[in-house]
Design a protein around this motif. Structure first.
Motif, mmCIF file in Angstrom:
data_model
loop_
_atom_site.group_PDB
_atom_site.id
_atom_site.type_symbol
_atom_site.label_atom_id
_atom_site.label_comp_id
_atom_site.label_asym_id
_atom_site.label_seq_id
_atom_site.Cartn_x
_atom_site.Cartn_y
_atom_site.Cartn_z
ATOM 1 N N THR A 1 -3.151 -17.622 10.903
ATOM 2 C CA THR A 1 -4.189 -16.965 12.040
ATOM 3 C C THR A 1 -3.501 -15.725 12.573
ATOM 4 O OG1 THR A 1 -3.102 -18.658 13.527
ATOM 5 C CG2 THR A 1 -5.231 -19.340 12.671
ATOM 6 N N SER A 2 -1.994 -15.722 12.616
ATOM 7 C CA SER A 2 -1.408 -14.557 13.087
ATOM 8 C C SER A 2 -1.550 -13.300 12.208
ATOM 9 C CB SER A 2 0.158 -14.760 13.187
ATOM 10 O OG SER A 2 0.378 -15.850 14.216
ATOM 11 N N SER A 3 -1.679 -13.638 10.902
ATOM 12 C CA SER A 3 -2.099 -12.545 10.035
ATOM 13 C C SER A 3 -3.549 -11.918 10.471
ATOM 14 C CB SER A 3 -1.998 -13.002 8.546
ATOM 15 O OG SER A 3 -3.066 -13.993 8.239
ATOM 16 N N PHE A 4 -4.504 -12.891 10.702
ATOM 17 C CA PHE A 4 -5.558 -12.342 10.883
ATOM 18 C C PHE A 4 -5.533 -11.399 12.192
ATOM 19 C CE2 PHE A 4 -7.986 -16.260 9.162
ATOM 20 C CZ PHE A 4 -7.784 -15.930 7.940
ATOM 21 N N LEU A 5 -4.986 -11.576 13.144
ATOM 22 C CA LEU A 5 -4.603 -10.879 14.409
ATOM 23 C C LEU A 5 -4.137 -9.591 13.986
ATOM 24 C CD1 LEU A 5 -3.759 -13.679 17.028
ATOM 25 C CD2 LEU A 5 -5.899 -12.702 16.715
ATOM 26 N N ALA A 6 -2.894 -9.651 13.365
ATOM 27 C CA ALA A 6 -2.336 -8.694 13.040
ATOM 28 C C ALA A 6 -2.876 -7.485 12.058
ATOM 29 C CB ALA A 6 -0.784 -8.863 12.061
ATOM 30 N N ALA A 7 -4.097 -8.183 11.191
ATOM 31 C CA ALA A 7 -4.875 -7.151 10.773
ATOM 32 C C ALA A 7 -5.657 -6.057 11.412
ATOM 33 C CB ALA A 7 -5.708 -8.095 9.683
ATOM 34 N N GLY A 8 -6.030 -6.494 12.707
ATOM 35 C CA GLY A 8 -6.719 -5.615 13.616
ATOM 36 C C GLY A 8 -5.770 -4.372 13.848
ATOM 37 N N VAL A 9 -4.307 -4.391 13.889
ATOM 38 C CA VAL A 9 -3.477 -3.388 13.918
ATOM 39 C C VAL A 9 -3.489 -2.723 12.616
ATOM 40 C CG1 VAL A 9 -1.416 -2.456 15.001
ATOM 41 C CG2 VAL A 9 -2.821 -4.173 16.299
ATOM 42 N N LEU A 10 -2.813 -3.425 11.868
ATOM 43 C CA LEU A 10 -2.150 -3.009 10.500
ATOM 44 C C LEU A 10 -3.281 -2.128 9.667
ATOM 45 C CD1 LEU A 10 0.070 -6.075 9.395
ATOM 46 C CD2 LEU A 10 0.731 -3.951 10.507
ATOM 47 N N ALA A 11 -4.503 -2.561 9.715
ATOM 48 C CA ALA A 11 -5.764 -2.151 8.943
ATOM 49 C C ALA A 11 -6.033 -0.765 9.383
ATOM 50 C CB ALA A 11 -6.815 -3.017 8.771
ATOM 51 N N GLN A 12 -6.069 -0.495 10.768
ATOM 52 C CA GLN A 12 -6.322 0.635 11.414
ATOM 53 C C GLN A 12 -5.304 1.708 11.089
ATOM 54 O OE1 GLN A 12 -8.322 0.935 15.170
ATOM 55 N NE2 GLN A 12 -8.078 -1.356 15.357
ATOM 56 N N VAL A 13 -4.134 1.290 11.037
ATOM 57 C CA VAL A 13 -3.008 2.265 10.939
ATOM 58 C C VAL A 13 -2.808 2.624 9.389
ATOM 59 C CG1 VAL A 13 -0.454 2.353 10.754
ATOM 60 C CG2 VAL A 13 -1.435 1.240 12.678
ATOM 61 N N ALA A 14 -3.128 1.808 8.541
ATOM 62 C CA ALA A 14 -3.254 1.920 7.086
ATOM 63 C C ALA A 14 -4.301 2.847 6.734
ATOM 64 C CB ALA A 14 -3.238 0.664 6.309
ATOM 65 N N SER A 15 -5.411 2.709 7.251
ATOM 66 C CA SER A 15 -6.638 3.331 6.996
ATOM 67 C C SER A 15 -6.446 4.678 7.459
ATOM 68 C CB SER A 15 -7.887 2.842 7.735
ATOM 69 O OG SER A 15 -9.095 3.529 7.489
ATOM 70 N N GLN A 16 -5.958 5.048 8.694
ATOM 71 C CA GLN A 16 -5.721 6.250 9.280
ATOM 72 C C GLN A 16 -4.978 7.152 8.314
ATOM 73 O OE1 GLN A 16 -4.939 6.493 13.503
ATOM 74 N NE2 GLN A 16 -4.047 8.240 13.409
ATOM 75 N N ALA A 17 -3.761 6.647 7.824
ATOM 76 C CA ALA A 17 -2.900 7.094 7.012
ATOM 77 C C ALA A 17 -3.320 7.573 5.640
ATOM 78 C CB ALA A 17 -1.650 6.287 6.935
ATOM 79 N N ALA A 18 -4.091 6.585 5.223
ATOM 80 C CA ALA A 18 -4.421 6.838 3.894
ATOM 81 C C ALA A 18 -5.675 7.827 3.899
ATOM 82 C CB ALA A 18 -5.159 5.668 3.135
ATOM 83 N N ALA A 19 -6.433 7.972 5.037
ATOM 84 C CA ALA A 19 -7.627 9.104 5.088
ATOM 85 C C ALA A 19 -6.917 10.417 5.071
ATOM 86 C CB ALA A 19 -8.524 8.595 6.130
ATOM 87 N N ALA A 20 -5.862 10.451 6.119
ATOM 88 C CA ALA A 20 -5.036 11.541 6.173
ATOM 89 C C ALA A 20 -4.602 12.222 4.746
ATOM 90 C CB ALA A 20 -4.127 11.503 7.272
ATOM 91 N N ALA A 21 -4.125 11.261 3.809
ATOM 92 C CA ALA A 21 -3.442 11.740 2.710
ATOM 93 C C ALA A 21 -4.465 12.011 1.493
ATOM 94 C CB ALA A 21 -2.512 10.852 2.426
ATOM 95 N N TRP A 22 -5.459 11.215 1.718
ATOM 96 C CA TRP A 22 -6.693 11.236 0.505
ATOM 97 C C TRP A 22 -7.871 11.391 0.571
ATOM 98 C CZ3 TRP A 22 -2.395 7.321 0.120
ATOM 99 C CH2 TRP A 22 -1.404 7.557 -0.570
ATOM 100 N N GLY A 23 -8.383 11.269 1.985
ATOM 101 C CA GLY A 23 -9.756 11.087 2.187
ATOM 102 C C GLY A 23 -10.162 9.690 2.629
ATOM 103 N N PRO A 24 -11.296 9.661 3.071
ATOM 104 C CA PRO A 24 -11.763 8.454 3.673
ATOM 105 C C PRO A 24 -12.041 7.387 2.759
ATOM 106 C CG PRO A 24 -13.932 9.947 3.765
ATOM 107 C CD PRO A 24 -12.263 10.796 3.198
ATOM 108 N N SER A 25 -12.369 7.588 1.435
ATOM 109 C CA SER A 25 -12.517 6.455 0.623
ATOM 110 C C SER A 25 -11.378 5.800 0.131
ATOM 111 C CB SER A 25 -13.547 7.254 -0.807
ATOM 112 O OG SER A 25 -14.894 7.559 -0.302
#
Length: 407
Positions: free
Chosen positions: A157-181
């Protein structure tokens, strides 16, 4: 011949009393939690991409926000199916099959050329992603040694809560480097790798199967446990209490985004979210001590603490105060969520898979309604959002307390 007989007879009692072969806690929990971050993170990865996807699909930003809603609804509704499936076909096949299927639907999101096809792919992605959580909860409840079970459920359950932060950080970093897809392409590969690992790490059968699980065959029989679970007054109260857990979690963070507390600027928003990550690490480490407390007692105490800390964020003491309150708030939510699933699993008998599917359905139903409540109240100011979330947490604590009195 006569000398062989005594040894055979001596071996029989030893075999009959052999200890169950529990799954190795470390690698099992680690793998399932990694999968949990990857799966639940798909709910959040689009949030930093709304503007970029709007440009790529030539659509309005308000229309692109439906990518979150479509995924969330399909994800929550899918739980009503996936628990009975894992009861019937086994935890490992459903977990692995769900991860591999989500790899395909995630790839479809990455390749979608328009908003309409993107929304369709997100619905399919939410449906396949929903295969994971109920089967994962049931797997841990059956395969992990009882004295370590609270730790395992708390980590998940902690991993589910952590996903809310980690996924947004990873998404923002990946989009900046390679695009939204990029985040969807990377996630698709991740699902394949984690799914393959799960096939080799997870055990095909429970160490000590419950003979009561030999129920009538047929798909209709798989869904029959829902009615019995909902007729149980204790379980009905606990399921309703579940709505408050992620409801107040996602709702409070949505309120912080829409109407930030005093002293919180745009630049500090990501840091404020990340400040709660230590709680998600600390709570699993304390799971051994928490195991000595009855699950329902833990739920009541944790939701009361969540109500107090949510209300405390209103105090005008600056960003450090808000960060400290959020740290304690997230810790309380991280205690409440596994305590609820443990309390429900203990009373669900052979229908544990169906019970955990209802648990995850109500949990993420709250995650879907919490932001809408925050959106309605954000215009009045952050104090209104925080006050409402505090009240919802109090209601959840009251329902859990009532379930203990009824039981």
């Amino acid at each position: 011949m006569s000398s062989q007989l005594p040894s055979d007879l001596a071996a029989a009692p030893a075999a009959a009393t052999a200890e169950p072969h529990w799954a190795p806690t470390g690698r099992t929990v680690g793998l399932i939690c990694l999968a949990g971050v990857l799966v639940v993170g798909q709910l959040y990865v689009v949030l930093p991409l709304l503007d970029a996807l709007a440009r790529e699909w030539e659509a309005a930003r308000s229309a692109v926000t439906w990518t979150t809603t479509c995924f969330g609804l399909a994800y929550a509704l899918g739980f009503l199916v996936t628990g009975p499936f894992s009861d019937r076909w086994g935890r490992r096949p459903v977990i692995v099959g769900g991860l591999l299927a989500t790899s395909v639907t995630t790839l479809l999101v990455a390749l979608a050329p328009s908003l309409e096809l993107g929304l369709t792919a997100r619905i399919a992605q939410g449906a396949t992603a929903s295969l994971f959580a109920p089967a994962a909860f049931a797997y841990l409840a059956e395969h992990i040694e009882p004295r370590r079970r609270v730790l395992a459920l708390t980590c998940l359950t902690s991993s589910f809560l952590a996903a809310g932060v980690l996924a947004q950080v990873a998404s923002q970093a990946a989009a900046a480097a390679w695009g939204p897809s990029a985040i969807f392409l990377l996630s698709s590969v991740g699902f394949v790798l984690v799914g393959a690992a799960a096939w080799f790490v997870l055990q095909p059968r429970a160490p000590s199967p419950d003979p009561r699980t030999n129920e009538p065959s047929g798909l209709r029989a798989s869904f029959r446990p829902f009615a019995g679970l909902l007729r149980n007054p204790v379980l009905a109260l606990l399921f309703t209490s579940c709505i408050s857990v992620l409801g107040v979690f996602v709702g409070l963070y949505t309120g912080i985004q829409l109407s930030p507390p005093d002293g919180i600027g745009d630049g500090a928003m990501l840091a404020l979210r990340a400040s709660a990550l230590p709680a998600m690490i600390a709570v699993p480490l304390l799971a051994g001590r928490l195991a000595g407390v009855a699950p329902t007692t833990r739920v009541v105490a944790a939701l009361l603490a969540a109500a107090i800390t949510a209300a405390a964020t209103i105090a005008p003491f600056g960003g450090v105060w808000v960060a400290l309150c959020l740290l304690l708030f997230v810790a309380a939510i991280a205690v409440a969520a596994p305590a609820l699933v443990q309390a429900i699993a203990e009373r669900s008998g052979p229908a544990r898979g169906a019970a955990t599917s209802l648990y995850t359905f109500t949990l993420f139903l709250g995650a879907s309604t919490g932001p809408q409540l925050a959106n309605l109240l954000a215009g009045a100011g952050y104090w209104a959002v925080a006050g409402a979330m505090s009240a919802v947490a109090l209601v959840g604590a009251g329902l859990a307390y009532a379930s203990a009195r009824v039981g």
